[in-house]
Design a protein around this motif. Structure first.
Motif, PDB file in Angstrom:
ATOM      1  N   PRO A 135       4.705   7.099   3.218  1.00  0.00           N
ATOM      2  CA  PRO A 135       3.639   7.074   4.232  1.00  0.00           C
ATOM      3  C   PRO A 135       2.576   6.012   3.979  1.00  0.00           C
ATOM      4  O   PRO A 135       2.272   5.683   2.828  1.00  0.00           O
ATOM      5  CB  PRO A 135       3.023   8.476   4.101  1.00  0.00           C
ATOM      6  N   HIS A 136       2.025   5.484   5.061  1.00  0.00           N
ATOM      7  CA  HIS A 136       0.848   4.624   4.933  1.00  0.00           C
ATOM      8  C   HIS A 136      -0.382   5.488   4.659  1.00  0.00           C
ATOM      9  O   HIS A 136      -1.333   5.048   4.028  1.00  0.00           O
ATOM     10  CB  HIS A 136       0.630   3.816   6.220  1.00  0.00           C
ATOM     11  N   GLU A 137      -0.346   6.714   5.213  1.00  0.00           N
ATOM     12  CA  GLU A 137      -1.496   7.621   5.041  1.00  0.00           C
ATOM     13  C   GLU A 137      -0.986   9.016   4.698  1.00  0.00           C
ATOM     14  O   GLU A 137       0.003   9.466   5.289  1.00  0.00           O
ATOM     15  CB  GLU A 137      -2.307   7.704   6.348  1.00  0.00           C
ATOM     16  N   ILE A 138      -1.660   9.669   3.762  1.00  0.00           N
ATOM     17  CA  ILE A 138      -1.337  11.066   3.453  1.00  0.00           C
ATOM     18  C   ILE A 138      -2.594  11.903   3.680  1.00  0.00           C
ATOM     19  O   ILE A 138      -3.685  11.537   3.214  1.00  0.00           O
ATOM     20  CB  ILE A 138      -0.887  11.249   1.984  1.00  0.00           C
TER      21      ILE A 138
ATOM     22  N   HIS B  34       5.056  12.761   9.450  1.00  0.00           N
ATOM     23  CA  HIS B  34       5.898  13.580   8.578  1.00  0.00           C
ATOM     24  C   HIS B  34       5.064  14.782   8.142  1.00  0.00           C
ATOM     25  O   HIS B  34       3.891  14.631   7.811  1.00  0.00           O
ATOM     26  CB  HIS B  34       6.337  12.774   7.352  1.00  0.00           C
TER      27      HIS B  34
ATOM     28  N   SER C 151       9.330   9.667   2.948  1.00  0.00           N
ATOM     29  CA  SER C 151       8.508   9.277   4.105  1.00  0.00           C
ATOM     30  C   SER C 151       7.759   7.959   3.870  1.00  0.00           C
ATOM     31  O   SER C 151       7.326   7.331   4.837  1.00  0.00           O
ATOM     32  CB  SER C 151       7.518  10.396   4.451  1.00  0.00           C
TER      33      SER C 151
ATOM     34  N   THR D 276      -0.828   3.078  -0.015  1.00  0.00           N
ATOM     35  CA  THR D 276      -0.959   4.375   0.674  1.00  0.00           C
ATOM     36  C   THR D 276      -2.390   4.900   0.544  1.00  0.00           C
ATOM     37  O   THR D 276      -2.962   4.922  -0.547  1.00  0.00           O
ATOM     38  CB  THR D 276       0.030   5.396   0.072  1.00  0.00           C
TER      39      THR D 276
ATOM     40  N   TYR E  70       1.539   7.176  15.768  1.00  0.00           N
ATOM     41  CA  TYR E  70       2.097   7.329  14.409  1.00  0.00           C
ATOM     42  C   TYR E  70       3.446   8.039  14.434  1.00  0.00           C
ATOM     43  O   TYR E  70       3.731   8.831  15.353  1.00  0.00           O
ATOM     44  CB  TYR E  70       1.179   8.217  13.554  1.00  0.00           C
TER      45      TYR E  70
ATOM     46  N   LYS F 157       3.066   3.039  12.153  1.00  0.00           N
ATOM     47  CA  LYS F 157       2.379   3.666  11.009  1.00  0.00           C
ATOM     48  C   LYS F 157       2.972   5.042  10.746  1.00  0.00           C
ATOM     49  O   LYS F 157       3.229   5.808  11.675  1.00  0.00           O
ATOM     50  CB  LYS F 157       0.894   3.793  11.308  1.00  0.00           C
ATOM     51  N   ARG F 158       3.166   5.337   9.462  1.00  0.00           N
ATOM     52  CA  ARG F 158       3.691   6.656   9.082  1.00  0.00           C
ATOM     53  C   ARG F 158       2.592   7.438   8.354  1.00  0.00           C
ATOM     54  O   ARG F 158       1.935   6.895   7.453  1.00  0.00           O
ATOM     55  CB  ARG F 158       4.899   6.521   8.147  1.00  0.00           C
ATOM     56  N   ALA F 159       2.450   8.710   8.756  1.00  0.00           N
ATOM     57  CA  ALA F 159       1.502   9.593   8.068  1.00  0.00           C
ATOM     58  C   ALA F 159       2.248  10.825   7.577  1.00  0.00           C
ATOM     59  O   ALA F 159       3.154  11.313   8.254  1.00  0.00           O
ATOM     60  CB  ALA F 159       0.391  10.020   9.023  1.00  0.00           C
ATOM     61  N   LEU F 160       1.873  11.280   6.400  1.00  0.00           N
ATOM     62  CA  LEU F 160       2.404  12.546   5.885  1.00  0.00           C
ATOM     63  C   LEU F 160       1.266  13.563   5.874  1.00  0.00           C
ATOM     64  O   LEU F 160       0.191  13.285   5.316  1.00  0.00           O
ATOM     65  CB  LEU F 160       2.947  12.349   4.456  1.00  0.00           C
TER      66      LEU F 160
END
Ligand code: NAP
Ligand code: GDD
Length: 332
Positions: free
Chosen positions: A82-85, A31, A80, A127, A28, A4-7
């Motif tokens: 992201p999946h989540e910001i 970013h 990025s 996202t 995670y 999982k990517r988060a910004l």
């Protein structure tokens, strides 16, 4: 399974630093948007520069950008994916917002729009976005305690900007079906609180006065009351909001309110001093319009997110004073 990517915008701030640590623990890739002048807490209580910091955390990727610069926001979102910001960046000082109202509106208000508009433009339909809304929205309060349904009455350029961001987020949620949640957070503090906020200012002064390196503590309105919680507990709830089945708005608060004077009593008695001998009330530290009393009702967060704050007011002051005693020299 895909990592999982988060910004996180505002990763260098109090909440951003705790949130980054939490998300790293959860596996995670994080970013973070930073500015050239940003300082960091992550991995070190005393802070480090961006370039020193990058190699120490392989799962944190920092991007230079600014919420007032759409091209940079958009580039970071695209890079990025992201999946989540978590949109935590803001000109977050209420008093200063009276001095720089246009800048505050640009960063704290329009900045949020730039983030959600970038997500929409780039077609990132999955996202999920957290918007850092604030109990300052309640301002001149219409009812106590304040909850999600309490009408807003913002009392500063900061609060008006947060109201704009709140409504934009809600509008994008309703107009485009985007997953955007507003966390309406009451004051939350930690040893990483910026030095101009009142809890940090008081604890630092109490320790310095005790050590003989400061003589007086200038303050403004010490009758104001706030609902003060502990920041690491609040960032956990931000994450929970984005794991919830649907986007929504949630108040996070302790449900207790205390005056700045009560905070002074606790902090100075920790070092065996009487605050009355050291505090000087300064008219220039009063705000053109004050928020007299904040006290939140976080029932909805308890029921829907299973979140309850744990740290009491006395424990919070103790934690801040202990940290100030041991790290005070580094924060000078
Ligand atoms: P903070 O410590 O003041 O951090 C603010 C962050 O925003 C910093 O990382 C700062 O970066 C960044 N930032 C400021 N201007 C920016 C810009 N133009 N472009 C990009 N980044 C920028 O705030 P916090 O206490 O962690 O609060 C996090 C968020 O929650 C804020 O939006 C705040 O308004 C809101 N909030 C806070 C509380 C609270 O009690 N703490 C309660 C309710 C809501 P630099 O390091 O480069 O300055
Ligand atoms: N900063 C500061 N400095 N505040 C003082 C002082 C002083 O010398 N003297 C009295 N106060 C009073 C302020 O007038 C206010 O009523 C209270 O102490 C708290 O001030 P801050 O710690 O600056 O926080 P805030 O409540 O204005 O804003 C914080 O909490 C909001 C959530 O309610 C910030 O973190 C905001 O970004 C956040 O939205």
């Amino acid at each position: 399974m895909e990592t999982k990517r988060a910004l996180i915008t505002g990763i260098s701030g109090q909440d951003g630093s705790y949130l980054a640590e939490l998300l790293i623990q959860k596996g995670y890739e994080v970013h973070g948007m930073v500015r050239r002048s940003s300082r960091y807490y992550i991995g070190s209580d005393v802070g480090a520069s961006a370039d020193d910091f990058i190699p120490r955390h392989k799962n944190i990727i920092l991007h230079y950008g600014d919420l007032s610069d759409f091209s940079s926001v958009d580039r970071i979102v695209r890079e990025s994916k992201p999946h989540e910001i978590y949109n935590l960046a803001a000109m977050s000082d209420v008093r200063v917002s009276f001095d720089v109202p246009e800048y505050t509106s640009d960063v704290t208000g329009l900045g949020a729009l730039r983030v959600i508009e970038s997500v929409r433009n780039n077609g990132l339909t999955d996202t999920r976005i957290y918007q850092a809304s604030s109990s300052e929205l309640y301002g001149k309060v219409i009812e106590t305690p304040q909850k999600e349904t309490t009408p807003f009455y913002p009392r500063s350029p900061y609060a008006v900007s947060k109201a704009y961001a709140y409504w934009m987020c809600k509008n994008y949620r309703e107009s485009y079906g985007m997953f955007i949640s507003n966390g309406i957070l009451f004051n939350h503090e930690s040893p990483r609180r910026g030095p101009n906020f009142v809890t940090s200012k008081i604890c630092r002064a109490a320790v310095r006065i005790k050590n003989g390196t400061q003589e007086i503590l200038p303050l403004g309105n010490i009758n104001a009351k706030r609902d003060w919680g502990f920041a690491p507990e609040y960032v956990e709830a931000m994450w929970r909001m984005l794991q919830h089945t649907e986007p929504d708005d949630f108040v996070l608060a302790t449900g207790e309110t205390h005056s700045v004077e009560e905070f002074l009593v606790e902090a100075f008695s920790y070092v065996g001093l009487d605050w009355k001998q050291y505090v000087k009330i300064e008219p220039h530290l009063f705000r053109p319009a004050e928020v007299d009393l904040l006290c939140g009702d976080a029932t909805k967060a308890r029921e829907k997110l299973g979140w309850t704050p744990k740290t009491t007011f006395k424990q919070l002051v103790q934690t801040l004073m202990e940290a100030e005693m041991s790290h005070g020299a580094n924060k000078a």
